[in-house]
Structure formats: structure tokens, C-alpha cells
Design a protein around this motif. Structure first.
Motif, short mmCIF file in Angstrom:
data_model
loop_
_atom_site.label_atom_id
_atom_site.label_comp_id
_atom_site.label_asym_id
_atom_site.label_seq_id
_atom_site.Cartn_x
_atom_site.Cartn_y
_atom_site.Cartn_z
N ASP A 86 4.91 18.15 21.67
CA ASP A 86 5.46 17.73 20.38
C ASP A 86 5.94 16.29 20.50
OD1 ASP A 86 6.92 17.26 18.06
OD2 ASP A 86 7.67 19.32 17.94
N GLU A 87 5.16 15.38 19.97
CA GLU A 87 5.43 13.95 20.12
C GLU A 87 6.73 13.53 19.45
OE1 GLU A 87 3.56 11.92 21.91
OE2 GLU A 87 1.96 13.36 22.36
N SER A 88 7.22 14.32 18.53
CA SER A 88 8.45 13.95 17.82
C SER A 88 9.71 14.22 18.63
CB SER A 88 8.54 14.70 16.48
OG SER A 88 8.76 16.10 16.70
N LEU A 89 9.56 14.89 19.79
CA LEU A 89 10.73 15.31 20.57
C LEU A 89 10.81 14.62 21.92
CD1 LEU A 89 10.65 19.18 19.89
CD2 LEU A 89 12.01 17.44 18.71
N LEU A 90 10.12 13.50 22.09
CA LEU A 90 10.05 12.87 23.41
C LEU A 90 11.30 12.09 23.79
CD1 LEU A 90 6.36 11.57 23.46
CD2 LEU A 90 7.29 13.69 24.41
N ASP A 91 12.05 11.61 22.82
CA ASP A 91 13.24 10.79 23.10
C ASP A 91 14.50 11.61 22.94
OD1 ASP A 91 11.76 8.46 23.60
OD2 ASP A 91 11.61 8.04 21.46
N PRO A 92 15.49 11.38 23.81
CA PRO A 92 15.46 10.50 24.98
C PRO A 92 14.67 11.13 26.13
CG PRO A 92 17.54 11.65 24.89
CD PRO A 92 16.80 12.02 23.63
N THR A 93 14.24 10.27 27.06
CA THR A 93 13.49 10.76 28.22
C THR A 93 14.37 11.69 29.05
OG1 THR A 93 12.15 8.75 28.31
CG2 THR A 93 12.26 10.10 30.32
N PRO A 94 13.90 12.89 29.37
CA PRO A 94 14.72 13.82 30.17
C PRO A 94 14.97 13.27 31.58
CG PRO A 94 12.88 14.96 29.11
CD PRO A 94 12.63 13.50 28.95
N THR A 95 16.07 13.69 32.16
CA THR A 95 16.36 13.37 33.56
C THR A 95 16.03 14.55 34.47
OG1 THR A 95 18.66 14.06 33.28
CG2 THR A 95 18.16 11.72 32.95
N VAL A 96 16.09 15.75 33.92
CA VAL A 96 15.69 16.96 34.63
C VAL A 96 15.28 17.97 33.56
CG1 VAL A 96 18.04 17.86 34.73
CG2 VAL A 96 16.34 18.76 36.31
N ILE A 97 14.24 18.76 33.85
CA ILE A 97 13.72 19.71 32.86
C ILE A 97 13.77 21.12 33.44
CG2 ILE A 97 11.66 20.46 31.60
CD1 ILE A 97 10.77 17.54 31.48
#
Length: 212
Positions: A156-167
Motif C-alpha cells: 500500500d503505497e499510501s502507508l510508506l511514511d514514515p519509514t519504519p525502524t523495526v517491523i
């Protein structure tokens, strides 16, 4: 006492054929394949969690809602709040796509309940399923490969920001681990270098010989 997370280590890794030694995955409970509702409390929990949206409005839907709260409570009591506040929590999408009337966002609901009351939480449905597929528990022995699952997933391109630090990738049952591997592949490509772990309510086990 709530169950504690157990790491999928080299002693059980081969029971989840799509995982490799580079994957970091954890589970709370053990779900017995083919055991049915009566096999264990975990089997009951998972069965109730998987009740479909068509049950909404019927008395039995209460058991799904209770299962969501139980899973959330158990996860919250074993995962560090500090980690939860900094991690991006990503649910594995269900078998039905969002446009399907059978779409069931149970893992998103679990994550919302799990993080209730936190000063900060980052829950993102980053992985989208393009087309609905037959649920695993209704598909017999057929299991899609990691490559096939990746083909049906998109970011989902609309949810990319902010860049995660850990997933943290969350799902209800760890079987082969193919859906986790597919989601991890896509997320690793989009967020190179970001640590990704898998967390499962239960892992699949098989009945022991001589036991029902």
C-alpha cells in the motif's frame, strides 16, 4: 498466567518448511492440526478467531470478539511496551481481499486491542492482497508457494511514511511460514536494512501418535 513468546529455533525450524535460519519468528501457543475445536483451548481460540464476518449480529460472534481480546491480552502481556511503541505492526492480510464481503481484518483488530492505551502505536496494513483465495483450512493439502503468494500481494503505497525502524509481521497461525516469507520479501525490498520479525498467536503442531 498469560503464555510467553517462544522463539522458533533450530529444534522446530524444520516443522515450518518455508522459514530459514535467517528468519526471526515467535509464537505464543501451539495449535493442533486436525484436532478440531475440542483438541485444546488454543484450538478453540483459533476457531473462534476465524469466525467469518457473516456471523456478525449472531450470538456466536461474541466468541470471535472474545477471542480477539484474549489474543490481544496475551500478546500485550508478553511483548515489551517500549518495543511496541517503536515498531511498525503489520498484519498478514486475510484470505479475502478488501473488496470481498467476506473480508475479515481480525489481525488488525487484535493489534488495535493489543496496543490500546499506548502513548504511540503504528499499525499499518502495508500488505494488500489483490484477489481473494480459498482459506488455508478449506483448501485441503494444497498450499501456495512463497512466489505465488508474492504475486498476489502488493504494498500500500499510501502507508510508506514514515519509514519504519523495526517491523513486526503478525498472523494467527504459523504453518509453513510462506505468508510470512512473502510479506517479509516485499517489505525488505521496500525498506532495506530494517529489522523484520514475525509474531504468531500459535504455531501448527501435529497430533502425537496414539493421541486423538
Amino acid at each position: 498466567m498469560p503464555p510467553r513468546l517462544t522463539k522458533v529455533d533450530e529444534l522446530i525450524l524444520d516443522q515450518h518448511g518455508s522459514l530459514t535460519g535467517e528468519d526471526e519468528c515467535y509464537h505464543l501457543l501451539e495449535w493442533t492440526k486436525g484436532g478440531g475445536y475440542s483438541a485444546s483451548e488454543t484450538n478453540q481460540l483459533i476457531a473462534n478467531l476465524k469466525k467469518g464476518p457473516e456471523k456478525r449480529g449472531f450470538p456466536e460472534y461474541y466468541y470471535k470478539e472474545r477471542a480477539i481480546e484474549t489474543a490481544a491480552y496475551n500478546l500485550r502481556n508478553t511483548i515489551n511496551d517500549e518495543w511496541l511503541r517503536k515498531a511498525t505492526l503489520v498484519p498478514i492480510p486475510p484470505s479475502s481481499c478488501k473488496a470481498d464481503p467476506n473480508y475479515d481484518d481480525r489481525m488488525t483488530q487484535v493489534l488495535r486491542a493489543m496496543t490500546r492505551g499506548l502513548s504511540h502505536r503504528d499499525i499499518r496494513e502495508l500488505i494488500i492482497q489483490r484477489d481473494s483465495v480459498t482459506p488455508a483450512h478449506l483448501s485441503g493439502d494444497y498450499r501456495p508457494s512463497v512466489a505465488e503468494i508474492v504475486e498476489n500481494y502488493e504494498i500500500d503505497e499510501s502507508l510508506l511514511d514514515p519509514t519504519p525502524t523495526v517491523i513486526g509481521i503478525f498472523d494467527d497461525i504459523l504453518t509453513a511460514g510462506s505468508h510470512f516469507r512473502a510479506a517479509k520479501q516485499l517489505l525488505s525490498q521496500r525498506f532495506p536494512g530494517v529489522s523484520i520479525i514475525g509474531v504468531f498467536i500459535a504455531r501448527r503442531i501435529f497430533p502425537q501418535p496414539g493421541n486423538p
